[in-house]
Design an enzyme around this catalytic site. Sequence first.
Site, PDB file in Angstrom:
ATOM      1  N   ASP A  76       0.704  -1.182   0.359  1.00 12.12           N
ATOM      2  CA  ASP A  76       0.212   0.205  -0.447  1.00 12.12           C
ATOM      3  C   ASP A  76       0.804   1.332   0.087  1.00 12.12           C
ATOM      4  O   ASP A  76       1.766   1.297   0.964  1.00 12.12           O
ATOM      5  CB  ASP A  76      -0.634  -0.014   1.944  1.00 12.12           C
ATOM      6  N   TYR A  81       2.955  10.168  -0.644  1.00 10.36           N
ATOM      7  CA  TYR A  81       4.465   9.112   0.981  1.00 10.36           C
ATOM      8  C   TYR A  81       5.817   8.861   0.895  1.00 10.36           C
ATOM      9  O   TYR A  81       6.206   8.423   1.914  1.00 10.36           O
ATOM     10  CB  TYR A  81       3.703   7.464   0.555  1.00 10.36           C
ATOM     11  N   LYS A 104      -2.720   5.669  -4.330  1.00 22.35           N
ATOM     12  CA  LYS A 104      -3.750   6.923  -3.842  1.00 22.35           C
ATOM     13  C   LYS A 104      -3.359   8.410  -4.387  1.00 22.35           C
ATOM     14  O   LYS A 104      -2.213   9.030  -4.643  1.00 22.35           O
ATOM     15  CB  LYS A 104      -3.719   7.037  -1.999  1.00 22.35           C
ATOM     16  N   HIS A 136      -7.256   9.630  -1.382  1.00 19.49           N
ATOM     17  CA  HIS A 136      -6.986   9.432  -0.279  1.00 19.49           C
ATOM     18  C   HIS A 136      -7.631  10.095   0.610  1.00 19.49           C
ATOM     19  O   HIS A 136      -7.568   8.972   1.970  1.00 19.49           O
ATOM     20  CB  HIS A 136      -5.439   9.999  -0.547  1.00 19.49           C
TER      21      HIS A 136
END
Length: 330
Positions: A76, A81, A104, A136
């Site tokens: 994920d 990120y 996302k 997201h």
Amino acid sequence: MIALALLLLLSSALEALNVPSLELKNAAAPGMTMLATGIGTFGYASQPGGKAEYWDDNVTRKAVAAWIKAGGRRIDTAWDYRGEAGVGEGIGGVSRSDLFITSKVDGQLGYNETIAQSGEILRQMNLTYVDLLLIHWPGPLRAGSSDPNCRVTMSSGRACRQSTWRGMEMIFKSGKAKAIGVSNFEANHLQDIIDLDGLLPSVNQFEYHPYWHEDDLVAFCRKHSIAVNSYAPLGTPDWGPDNRGWNSTIEDLPVVKAIAAKHAKSPAQVIQRWAWHDQVLLNPRTWNEKHMMENLNIFDFELSDEERAQISSVPKPATPKVCPDPHKFK
């Protein structure tokens, strides 16, 4: 020959672990399934060296490679990120069809920007598709969007969510995402999508652990055949206590430790088994290879009804939630 032997060994490892999966409904390829557990790749630390894990492309590459070596196959990640290139580097040596990769797009981008960002996500990971693409967050509205439904001075959150979802539908129809869904959406945000009378999300990923579990939201998702995916399933023990004023991590609660000892499991395994009993998909985050193996081995024991009730009713701290509360996005 060596590469083939390694691939066969890794495939055998996953089969031996017997990780179950859940069939996805709604906006998902026919018969598509999602493994019960994957590795989360978001670090709460803004810089390395503190208690909380710091993640970047290099950390992500090493962790994803270790996860795959341990037998994990679901990863994920997200646009924000700081590690999507690391995911692409870490999955080398394994057949793409054996992996399940979630990413996302930022929330409330609008139609065109959502499609554009999804293409950049694929470029960063050197992929032609993701298995699951999520929006997201359900907000906030963003200044400068080309989508008139998403301009801060002209729109509502509902109109922008709906336009953004139309972009997601186009990505799904193009085959660049095998399934699409949302993250951090509450029931009213999901209702905005339902009201379009189009494709429904296959997954809603949101914070879920014994300190914070929205049972009413889970029930709403179940009603509409939307799979529930937990992030922070352990309550971020490296970050939550210091940043949310908790006196104890969930793993250190006496009732959790007692149940773990009874089953000869770790407290982290017990917490995750509690969630999986209700078919909540899991995204535990760790660099630690021992913990990775623990996270993959939570399916060989059962908790009693009494034990699950004890975990569900643990005393909650004053600030039980790790991440921002999406209820504020209207």
